[in-house]
Design a protein around this motif. Structure first.
Motif, mmCIF file in Angstrom:
data_model
loop_
_atom_site.group_PDB
_atom_site.id
_atom_site.type_symbol
_atom_site.label_atom_id
_atom_site.label_comp_id
_atom_site.label_asym_id
_atom_site.label_seq_id
_atom_site.Cartn_x
_atom_site.Cartn_y
_atom_site.Cartn_z
ATOM 1 N N ARG A 195 2.329 10.264 0.838
ATOM 2 C CA ARG A 195 1.380 11.256 1.333
ATOM 3 C C ARG A 195 0.454 10.671 2.392
ATOM 4 O O ARG A 195 0.069 11.335 3.332
ATOM 5 C CB ARG A 195 0.560 11.797 0.156
ATOM 6 C CG ARG A 195 -0.321 12.968 0.559
ATOM 7 C CD ARG A 195 -1.127 13.516 -0.577
ATOM 8 N NE ARG A 195 -0.271 14.070 -1.620
ATOM 9 C CZ ARG A 195 -0.569 14.085 -2.909
ATOM 10 N NH1 ARG A 195 -1.695 13.568 -3.314
ATOM 11 N NH2 ARG A 195 0.251 14.606 -3.798
ATOM 12 N N ARG A 196 0.105 9.383 2.196
ATOM 13 C CA ARG A 196 -0.764 8.715 3.171
ATOM 14 C C ARG A 196 -0.015 8.322 4.441
ATOM 15 O O ARG A 196 -0.634 7.949 5.425
ATOM 16 C CB ARG A 196 -1.383 7.456 2.545
ATOM 17 C CG ARG A 196 -2.491 7.775 1.589
ATOM 18 C CD ARG A 196 -3.244 6.525 1.168
ATOM 19 N NE ARG A 196 -3.438 6.562 -0.260
ATOM 20 C CZ ARG A 196 -2.991 5.664 -1.139
ATOM 21 N NH1 ARG A 196 -2.306 4.649 -0.722
ATOM 22 N NH2 ARG A 196 -3.221 5.809 -2.416
ATOM 23 N N GLY A 197 1.302 8.334 4.415
ATOM 24 C CA GLY A 197 2.081 8.013 5.604
ATOM 25 C C GLY A 197 2.758 6.660 5.540
ATOM 26 O O GLY A 197 3.389 6.248 6.495
ATOM 27 N N TYR A 198 2.615 5.952 4.433
ATOM 28 C CA TYR A 198 3.314 4.665 4.278
ATOM 29 C C TYR A 198 4.746 4.951 3.854
ATOM 30 O O TYR A 198 5.024 5.880 3.113
ATOM 31 C CB TYR A 198 2.650 3.797 3.221
ATOM 32 C CG TYR A 198 1.205 3.449 3.530
ATOM 33 C CD1 TYR A 198 0.891 2.683 4.642
ATOM 34 C CD2 TYR A 198 0.173 3.897 2.705
ATOM 35 C CE1 TYR A 198 -0.427 2.378 4.913
ATOM 36 C CE2 TYR A 198 -1.136 3.602 2.962
ATOM 37 C CZ TYR A 198 -1.428 2.826 4.079
ATOM 38 O OH TYR A 198 -2.728 2.525 4.357
ATOM 39 N N THR A 199 5.676 4.128 4.309
ATOM 40 C CA THR A 199 7.069 4.303 3.872
ATOM 41 C C THR A 199 7.591 3.069 3.193
ATOM 42 O O THR A 199 7.057 2.052 3.142
ATOM 43 C CB THR A 199 7.986 4.610 5.082
ATOM 44 O OG1 THR A 199 7.783 3.620 6.082
ATOM 45 C CG2 THR A 199 7.694 5.979 5.588
ATOM 46 N N HIS A 246 1.845 8.846 -3.688
ATOM 47 C CA HIS A 246 0.564 8.696 -2.997
ATOM 48 C C HIS A 246 0.734 7.982 -1.665
ATOM 49 O O HIS A 246 0.132 8.365 -0.654
ATOM 50 C CB HIS A 246 -0.448 7.963 -3.875
ATOM 51 C CG HIS A 246 -1.022 8.783 -4.986
ATOM 52 N ND1 HIS A 246 -1.663 9.977 -4.786
ATOM 53 C CD2 HIS A 246 -1.018 8.584 -6.322
ATOM 54 C CE1 HIS A 246 -2.059 10.470 -5.940
ATOM 55 N NE2 HIS A 246 -1.664 9.645 -6.906
ATOM 56 N N GLN A 247 1.553 6.933 -1.673
ATOM 57 C CA GLN A 247 1.788 6.182 -0.419
ATOM 58 C C GLN A 247 2.511 7.063 0.594
ATOM 59 O O GLN A 247 2.199 7.036 1.780
ATOM 60 C CB GLN A 247 2.595 4.919 -0.704
ATOM 61 C CG GLN A 247 1.767 3.848 -1.411
ATOM 62 C CD GLN A 247 2.602 2.631 -1.758
ATOM 63 O OE1 GLN A 247 3.827 2.606 -1.576
ATOM 64 N NE2 GLN A 247 1.936 1.584 -2.253
ATOM 65 N N GLN A 305 2.498 6.186 -7.635
ATOM 66 C CA GLN A 305 2.048 5.344 -6.527
ATOM 67 C C GLN A 305 2.909 5.586 -5.290
ATOM 68 O O GLN A 305 2.388 5.666 -4.167
ATOM 69 C CB GLN A 305 2.091 3.865 -6.920
ATOM 70 C CG GLN A 305 0.988 3.475 -7.877
ATOM 71 C CD GLN A 305 1.111 2.028 -8.338
ATOM 72 O OE1 GLN A 305 2.071 1.345 -8.004
ATOM 73 N NE2 GLN A 305 0.133 1.585 -9.109
#
Length: 186
Positions: free
Chosen positions: A182-186, A179-180, A176
């Motif tokens: 990769r999506r740009g969430y930190t 995936h986060q 998880q």
């Protein structure tokens, strides 16, 4: 009977050769079209072919008729109670034909009667070949895993499975997080 090509003057030998050729052709046709005896639904052309190759062989026509009754047993529109009655009649009918013998011995299997219970269950869909193939593959893999009989190997296998389960939650968290990220969430 003499061997070789029949004499052009001997009428009996020529008649015998013609009859032998017809019999060989009949055998060849039966072998090439053997699938029509067990196919569930026949097209009109296949039905015509079946009638022509079984001309003079009523016992083979009877075999096809028995197969149609077997397929009628497994019709989803039929209820279990009705199907069991049909099965009882079919067993009595098949028992009369001694020449079938081993060919249709599965009709007398108790498993067939148990299999008819699925006819009443509307929620139970028919399974596909792909699903059944996957199930067989899974069972085969399980056999190879648990075929080992020694106590030490079984204990090691159980310990390995438990270790893998204990790390599963951490693996899910890592997945998880990746995936986060990769999506740009930190």
């Amino acid at each position: 009977m003499q061997r070789g090509r029949p004499s052009s003057k001997d009428k009996e030998a020529r008649r015998w050769a013609r009859k032998s050729k017809r019999i060989q052709q009949k055998i060849s046709d039966l072998f090439q079209n053997r699938f029509v005896f067990v196919k569930r639904h026949l097209t009109p052309s296949e039905r015509h072919r079946l009638m022509s190759i079984t001309r003079g062989l009523p016992h083979l026509r009877k075999l096809r008729e028995i197969m149609e009754h077997i397929y009628a047993l497994l019709d989803r529109r039929c209820r279990t109670h009705t199907a069991r009655g049909k099965l009882r009649k079919l067993r009595h009918w098949v028992k009369r034909f001694q020449w079938i013998g081993e060919t249709l011995k599965k009709v007398f299997s108790p498993n067939l009667e148990q299999a008819l219970t699925f006819l009443d269950d509307k929620l139970l869909p028919a399974t596909s070949n792909a699903v059944e193939r996957g199930n067989r593959r899974h069972r085969k893999m399980q056999k190879s895993v648990y075929r080992v009989r020694s106590k030490a190997c079984l204990e090691a296998r159980i310990a390995l499975d438990m270790l893998r389960e204990s790390r599963a939650e951490g693996r899910d968290q890592t997945t998880q997080a990746l995936h986060q990220a990769r999506r740009g969430y930190t």
